[in-house]
Design a protein around this motif. Structure first.
Motif, mmCIF file in Angstrom:
data_model
loop_
_atom_site.group_PDB
_atom_site.id
_atom_site.type_symbol
_atom_site.label_atom_id
_atom_site.label_comp_id
_atom_site.label_asym_id
_atom_site.label_seq_id
_atom_site.Cartn_x
_atom_site.Cartn_y
_atom_site.Cartn_z
ATOM 1 N N PHE A 1 5.185 23.019 8.863
ATOM 2 C CA PHE A 1 4.758 21.616 8.943
ATOM 3 C C PHE A 1 3.285 21.573 9.305
ATOM 4 C CE2 PHE A 1 5.687 22.653 13.315
ATOM 5 C CZ PHE A 1 4.779 21.921 14.057
ATOM 6 N N PHE A 2 2.669 20.414 9.011
ATOM 7 C CA PHE A 2 1.256 20.218 9.333
ATOM 8 C C PHE A 2 1.114 18.916 10.131
ATOM 9 C CE2 PHE A 2 1.371 22.997 5.644
ATOM 10 C CZ PHE A 2 0.463 23.984 6.006
ATOM 11 N N GLU A 3 0.979 17.787 9.453
ATOM 12 C CA GLU A 3 0.809 16.510 10.147
ATOM 13 C C GLU A 3 2.168 15.929 10.536
ATOM 14 O OE1 GLU A 3 -1.375 13.938 7.659
ATOM 15 O OE2 GLU A 3 -3.265 15.040 7.860
ATOM 16 N N THR A 4 2.213 15.311 11.710
ATOM 17 C CA THR A 4 3.438 14.659 12.171
ATOM 18 C C THR A 4 3.081 13.313 12.805
ATOM 19 O OG1 THR A 4 3.360 15.648 14.386
ATOM 20 C CG2 THR A 4 4.510 16.887 12.674
ATOM 21 N N PHE A 5 3.950 12.339 12.646
ATOM 22 C CA PHE A 5 3.858 11.076 13.367
ATOM 23 C C PHE A 5 5.139 10.306 13.129
ATOM 24 C CE2 PHE A 5 3.443 8.076 9.916
ATOM 25 C CZ PHE A 5 2.846 8.800 8.898
ATOM 26 N N ARG A 6 5.331 9.248 13.906
ATOM 27 C CA ARG A 6 6.501 8.382 13.755
ATOM 28 C C ARG A 6 6.031 6.973 13.383
ATOM 29 N NH1 ARG A 6 11.348 9.953 15.865
ATOM 30 N NH2 ARG A 6 11.938 7.840 16.404
ATOM 31 N N SER B 1 6.448 18.257 1.184
ATOM 32 C CA SER B 1 5.338 18.939 0.510
ATOM 33 C C SER B 1 5.210 20.378 0.997
ATOM 34 C CB SER B 1 4.020 18.183 0.756
ATOM 35 O OG SER B 1 3.768 18.040 2.144
ATOM 36 N N GLU B 2 5.874 20.706 2.112
ATOM 37 C CA GLU B 2 5.872 22.060 2.648
ATOM 38 C C GLU B 2 7.153 22.783 2.249
ATOM 39 O OE1 GLU B 2 3.984 19.080 5.408
ATOM 40 O OE2 GLU B 2 5.994 19.375 4.600
ATOM 41 N N THR B 3 7.118 24.102 2.308
ATOM 42 C CA THR B 3 8.308 24.910 2.029
ATOM 43 C C THR B 3 9.016 25.190 3.340
ATOM 44 O OG1 THR B 3 7.233 25.947 0.128
ATOM 45 C CG2 THR B 3 9.179 27.042 1.034
ATOM 46 N N VAL B 4 10.240 24.677 3.465
ATOM 47 C CA VAL B 4 11.019 24.838 4.693
ATOM 48 C C VAL B 4 12.378 25.432 4.329
ATOM 49 C CG1 VAL B 4 12.001 23.688 6.718
ATOM 50 C CG2 VAL B 4 9.873 22.831 5.721
ATOM 51 N N LEU C 1 13.460 17.512 11.469
ATOM 52 C CA LEU C 1 12.237 18.172 11.021
ATOM 53 C C LEU C 1 11.020 17.424 11.565
ATOM 54 C CD1 LEU C 1 12.989 18.985 7.260
ATOM 55 C CD2 LEU C 1 13.028 20.560 9.200
ATOM 56 N N LYS C 2 10.024 18.142 11.964
ATOM 57 C CA LYS C 2 8.858 17.518 12.585
ATOM 58 C C LYS C 2 8.107 16.614 11.616
ATOM 59 C CE LYS C 2 8.147 20.977 16.194
ATOM 60 N NZ LYS C 2 8.414 20.043 17.298
ATOM 61 N N GLN C 3 8.132 16.924 10.319
ATOM 62 C CA GLN C 3 7.404 16.106 9.358
ATOM 63 C C GLN C 3 8.286 15.063 8.681
ATOM 64 O OE1 GLN C 3 8.424 19.251 9.024
ATOM 65 N NE2 GLN C 3 8.078 20.060 6.968
ATOM 66 N N ALA C 4 9.555 14.953 9.097
ATOM 67 C CA ALA C 4 10.481 14.039 8.430
ATOM 68 C C ALA C 4 10.028 12.580 8.490
ATOM 69 C CB ALA C 4 11.883 14.197 9.019
ATOM 70 N N PRO C 5 9.602 12.042 9.664
ATOM 71 C CA PRO C 5 9.154 10.640 9.671
ATOM 72 C C PRO C 5 7.965 10.399 8.755
ATOM 73 C CG PRO C 5 9.551 11.435 11.909
ATOM 74 C CD PRO C 5 9.603 12.624 11.015
ATOM 75 N N ARG C 6 7.031 11.347 8.700
ATOM 76 C CA ARG C 6 5.876 11.181 7.830
ATOM 77 C C ARG C 6 6.289 11.175 6.363
ATOM 78 N NH1 ARG C 6 3.317 14.651 4.858
ATOM 79 N NH2 ARG C 6 4.274 16.444 5.889
#
Length: 388
Positions: free
Chosen positions: A62-67, A104-107, A134-139
């Motif tokens: 993951f890269f960017e994260t936010f809610r 957009s990332e490979t998880v 997942l940390k990037q799920a909300p984004r």
């Protein structure tokens, strides 16, 4: 569990691939939750497959994260406008919202417990869609929702990116996003229904009608306005603190100087911070708690026994004001009035002052805050000037 698993398969959430030694494979688990209505009765039971996001590697998984969380002031402002102008208001719930986000990332994730492919037990899931946890799920979910709304004519607000505005042909529509809960309101009921149809064609949504329970806030129509209540949440706070049968207090904090720092430290600082976190959300509809909560929040880093006693007093005030809430009434005037105040050298320990403000739209209170300033004012005039 079967319903959730089938929904994941139907949504093409992953594909099974061979595991290699260089993969970081995220573990997962089933989480069970009971959804309740505003009165506390059970609405439904839900199972959710949740990856253990803490096992993800930053910069790789993951890269960017936010809610996507709309500001409470924005919600109160638009509800005030909707009540005053007679707008149509609808509350939407997006089913498995995060599954709509494209990664957009490979998880890579382990196969769901109890649903492993018996012919390929050593395979792992290469995720195509986001999942809760997942940390990037909300984004990922918000990116897809934003792209859809822009395609149908909405524009994100410059002051709150989780507010979307549609303004054409004398028709104004507003859409507010709070993770997977959505509020839609507008001046034209037909356009609102058309928007709901468009959303239903892209996402699996449930039209819940006029808002009744949003963000843990019960919304009750009363005397031509809306009464915002967090009574159920307040009862949960008291239950969690073991103070359901405590004595009610008339004021949230005594009108005395802050306690000195040279007293015994409180034995469980995490408990202190945990209860403060619940009280902070309560200030969304209780401006009368803002000053008291701000004062006791100033000692989260090293609470003392006296600070704990102050927190218990606030909880006692909560017990006595369970029926309190914020009333948004029909207002013929939409003039903005703002009031501010400060206490000069209010803290005898560092001589700093606390300032606050309240903003009204017509007769409705829409924004308020109390904050301890970082500087020392040399006069009450300077304190008042800084507060305004």
């Amino acid at each position: 569990m079967d319903l959730e698993f089938n929904a994941l398969i139907h949504n093409n959430t992953w594909r099974l691939v061979d595991r290699t030694p260089d993969m970081n494979v995220v573990r997962c688990k089933w989480v069970f939750r009971t959804k309740r209505k505003a009165d506390g009765t059970v609405e439904r039971h839900k199972a959710r497959l949740v990856p253990k996001g803490f096992t993800q590697v930053a910069g790789q998984d993951f890269f960017e994260t936010f809610r996507p969380i709309v500001k409470p002031t924005t919600v109160r402002l638009l509800l005030s406008l909707a009540v005053s102008w007679g707008w149509t208001i609808r509350q939407l719930d997006v089913h498995n919202a995060f599954l709509n986000g494209n990664l957009s990332e490979t998880v890579y994730m382990r196969q769901p417990p109890g649903y492993e492919d018996k012919a390929r037990t050593d395979f792992v899931c290469s995720l195509q869609r986001s999942l809760y946890g997942l940390k990037q799920a909300p984004r990922a979910w918000f990116d897809r929702l934003r792209a859809f709304l822009v395609s149908v004519g909405f524009s994100p607000s410059n002051t709150d990116v989780y507010l979307f505005i549609y303004s054409r042909d004398s028709v104004c529509l507003y859409l507010l996003v709070y993770v997977d809960d959505i509020l839609v309101m507008g001046s034209d009921a037909t356009r609102v229904r058309r928007l709901l149809t468009d959303l239903a064609s892209e996402f699996k949504i449930r039209d819940m009608g006029a808002p009744s329970f949003f963000l843990g806030i019960e919304t009750v129509s009363r005397d031509g306005g809306l009464f915002l209540s967090q009574q159920r949440y307040m009862q949960d706070i008291l239950t969690r603190a073991g103070m359901v049968d405590c004595k009610s207090m008339a004021t949230p904090i005594p009108v005395s100087r802050p306690v000195p720092d040279s007293v015994a430290p409180y034995a469980d600082p995490m408990q202190y911070r945990s209860h403060l976190g619940t009280l902070q959300h309560l200030t969304v509809t209780h401006p009368d708690l803002s000053f008291a909560v701000n004062r006791i929040c100033q000692h989260m880093h090293s609470p003392t026994t006296e600070h704990w006693a102050m927190l218990k007093r606030v909880l006692g005030y909560v017990k006595g004001t369970l029926h309190f809430g914020l009333f948004i009434r029909l207002s013929s005037s939409l003039v903005v009035h703002a009031f501010s105040d400060s206490d000069w050298a209010g803290d005898p320990n560092d001589r700093k002052f606390t300032s606050g403000f309240a903003v009204f739209l017509g007769g409705n209170l829409i924004s308020w805050s109390w904050q301890k300033q970082r500087t020392v004012a040399r006069s009450s005039t300077e304190a008042d000037l800084s507060a305004s």
